[in-house]
Design an enzyme around this catalytic site. Structure first.
Site: not given
Ligand code: 9MR
Length: 712
Positions: A204, A530, A578, A587
């Protein structure tokens, strides 16, 4: 259908025998779909670090087998000749994978080569190398260059990042509707901010201060480490990364960190507003966009979300950290950082409990956190280390985190930052009263992680409390390796260096899925992460993620539809696929690549033939007079080697703002923070000492002693 019948049917469908070879109860969920990489024809049961091993380092593999007695193994060179043999050690059923495993230790083999394979129990590993220090050097550069292609607000130049050129995103040019003049969410504020720049967080295109902060900390820490431990500072210098700022005399890693710091400064609430000095938690799209999505074509309105205490303290921590690091290169920027850090600290003290809620997750991630005691500790630590001021020292000493165990089995990151504070208090020179205890706490924490790593047949230095792997588990594994590496820097004790070397195996293929989680490193590496920009799996015209991109990794909670449908019931280590749509396991993210960069940088500094050697001398450096802004220091250098030092030089770097202006019995040349002293006493026999006097200025902050010296 009965469970046993289901398993039998799945095995028949897969044609080949299941490779997990665990008890049926464990084998079932792991091997019921092709996505889980359970196919015996492509998935060797001999799991190795697919990049390879250092010639003088630990070399272990994990063999998935039904047998519980030692098995013979053979190491073959590229021509197929057996070059070493031995027998495995039975390890029983590994709880993180549900697999019955044995380990093969071929550390005694030291010859460099490529295309080696390890065979055991009728199966053969993928090919790997021995003597791979150069691969770690490449990983350092690739992992760090990831940040350039994540930049917002600047065109990515294809000649610098081949295959990744694109127009600048979010500079107020339609269809973009940010980030040069961004309003708050309705009811949050009535001003607009120019919050251009920074890095896109992950797939994102949101920009989140707390995640930017931990990432920028890790980059700055990788740089600061070159002043604190035997390392080769030039390797992170100007011209070392694939970024546009070459030739500006500033180390590239700092140029990259500055791209994010400048953005974070823009997120601070301006003077005169009700929450002046606080920092907006995040800026992102009003609604989620689909995949793929070129940042420059994102039509979503952008919005500032409310300030939070966590974001405010994270700006305080990183801006204070940056102030001491940028001072030798740009005093004006350093002063701006320090002023912003102080303002942020004061604002956070006045508003200590403004939390980012978990519900704020539409169009961007929540990054929620309702315990900011660890952020207070980290910010106080960095402010104290940079300024030496008693108020910040008091805040450090009063924090419950100062004496608590911050080396949690589940690692550290954006949500838990006390460890960052502790690591810097342990390594950056200061007058901290209990500094020796703090340093010892890192060593004790590292011993705990080392014990975990040794107890795990896959060498995983990570043990979440409930056994469930977290979102971004690969990053958390790496965070614990950072602690082990820091213990090596503190003690020089080789077991810690070897622990980091060995701990990297898990990420590069020695794991339950035989998956290297770093793009383009290893035979079977993640490449469908992702990502809206690198969505090759959805559109062949787009690139895959750049080499050196880390996948988040196994996540027991499998929150996305692809993972939850294909991985149901997975053992923790196997909760990964993957696939571009498996965002909860696969991601990419700035904080994850930052930790990878730090560890890769440490590994690149470890030579093939053992750790970086101890310096040829011991140096006792003390401040003789401190007149406020001027100092006189004495350095007594003793040749501790067995060789006479001829025409030698003493080299070190200041972590503060010191500038040597004059030397007695020597000439001194200072470039940025690095000092090179050419002594009058140009020949130093073994055991002989000489004393040099150095006079200089301190612009601001404490007159601390340098941490690491070299002579030669
Ligand atoms: O890295 C983040 C992880 O620790 C959390 O559990 C998760 C859910 O809240 O979110 C991850 O961060 C994401 C973020 O919310 C939005 N951008 C992508 C991040 C990586 O997946």
């Amino acid at each position: 259908m009965k469970r046993s019948l289901l398993i039998a049917a799945a095995a028949v469908l897969l044609v080949v025998p299941v490779t997990t070879l665990a008890t049926p109860a464990e084998a079932g969920p792991v091997c019921t779909t092709a996505r889980t990489l359970c196919l015996g024809d492509v998935n060797s049961r001999v799991r190795v670090n697919q990049v390879g091993y250092l010639t003088d380092g630990p070399k272990e593999a994990t063999v998935v087998t039904m047998r519980n007695t030692p098995l013979p193994w053979q190491l073959r060179d590229a021509a197929g000749t057996v070059v070493a043999r031995g027998s495995t050690t039975p390890r029983g059923v590994d709880t993180t994978s549900g697999q019955n495993v044995q380990t093969a230790d071929f550390s005694a083999y030291h010859s460099a080569g490529t295309g080696l394979t390890l065979a055991a129990d009728g199966d053969t590993s993928v090919p790997f190398g021995i003597g791979v220090n150069a691969a770690y050097e490449k990983l350092r550069v690739d992992a760090l260059s990831f940040f350039y292609t994540q930049r917002s607000g600047i065109a990515i130049v294809g000649s610098i990042a081949p295959g990744y050129g694109r127009a600048a995103g979010h500079l107020g040019v339609p269809p973009n509707r940010g980030d040069t003049d961004v309003p708050c969410q309705p009811g949050v504020c009535d001003y607009r901010l120019d919050v251009r720049g920074g890095w896109y967080d992950a797939s994102d295109q949101g920009k989140y201060v707390v995640n930017g902060a931990i990432a920028v900390y890790e980059l700055m820490s990788a740089f600061e480490r070159t002043k604190l431990a035997p390392a080769e500072p030039g390797r992170l210098g100007d011209g070392s990364l694939r970024i546009p700022e070459h030739g500006n005399s500033v180390p590239d890693i700092l140029d990259e960190a500055r791209w994010e710091l400048e953005f974070m400064l823009r997120m601070q609430v301006p003077a005169g507003e009700p929450l002046a000095g606080m920092v907006h938690h995040k800026v992102h799209d009003r609604a989620w966009t689909g995949l793929p999505q070129d940042p420059a074509a994102d039509p979503q309105p952008r919005e500032l979300h409310p300030p939070s205490t966590a974001a405010t303290l994270d700006l305080a921590a990183t801006a204070a950290h940056g102030a001491r690091l940028f001072q030798p290169y740009d005093r004006t920027f350093a002063a701006r950082l320090l002023a912003a850090a102080r303002t942020a600290w004061t604002a956070a003290v006045a508003h200590p409990a403004i939390y980012a809620p978990s519900s704020d997750n539409v169009g961007g991630g929540a990054y929620d956190d309702n315990d900011v005691s660890d952020e207070f500790y980290w910010a106080a630590a960095e402010l104290y280390l940079s300024t030496g001021e008693p108020a910040y020292l008091d805040a450090v000493m009063a924090s419950p985190w100062h004496t608590a165990d911050v080396f949690r089995p589940q690692g550290f990151g954006w949500q838990f930052t006390a460890t960052a504070g502790r690591l810097d208090l342990a390594t950056v020179p200061s007058a901290l009263p209990d500094r020796a205890r703090v340093r010892q706490s890192v060593v004790d924490g590292a011993k705990k992680y080392l014990a975990m790593l040794r107890a795990s047949p896959y060498g995983i230095a990570y043990a979440p409390l409930d056994g469930k792997f977290d979102w971004g588990s690969n990053d958390l594994v790496l965070s614990n390796l950072m602690v082990i590496a820091t213990a090596f820097d503190i003690t020089g004790d080789r077991q810690f260096r070897d622990g980091v070397v060995s701990g990297m195996d898990y990420l590069l293929g020695r794991n339950a899925l035989q998956q290297s989680y770093v793009t383009a490193f290893g035979e079977r590496s993640s490449h469908n992460q992702h990502s809206r920009m690198y969505a090759h799996q959805l559109d062949a015209a787009l690139p895959s993620p750049p080499a050196g991109s880390l996948a988040g990794g196994p996540n027991s909670s499998i929150q996305d539809p692809v993972a939850s449908s294909s991985l149901r019931g997975c053992a923790p280590q196997s909760c990964y696929v993957d696939d571009i749509q498996a965002w909860s396991t696969n991601e990419i993210a700035i904080n994850w690549n930052a930790t990878l960069s730090w560890v890769a940088s440490f590994l690149a500094d470890q030579r093939e033939a053992g750790p970086v050697p101890a310096p040829a001398c011991s140096v006792s450096y003390g401040v003789v007079f401190d007149f406020g802004h001027e100092f006189l220091a004495r350095a007594t250098v003793r040749n501790t080697s067995t060789q006479t030092l001829d025409d030698w030089k003493l080299r070190y770097a200041y972590t503060g703002t010191q500038k040597v202006t004059w030397a007695f019995n020597a000439t001194a040349r200072q470039t940025a923070a690095s000092v090179e002293v050419t002594p009058g006493h140009s020949r130093l026999r073994p055991g002989e000492s000489t004393t040099i006097l150095l006079a200089g200025r301190v612009d601001w902050g404490p007159d601390t002693v340098p941490a690491s010296f070299s002579c030669g």
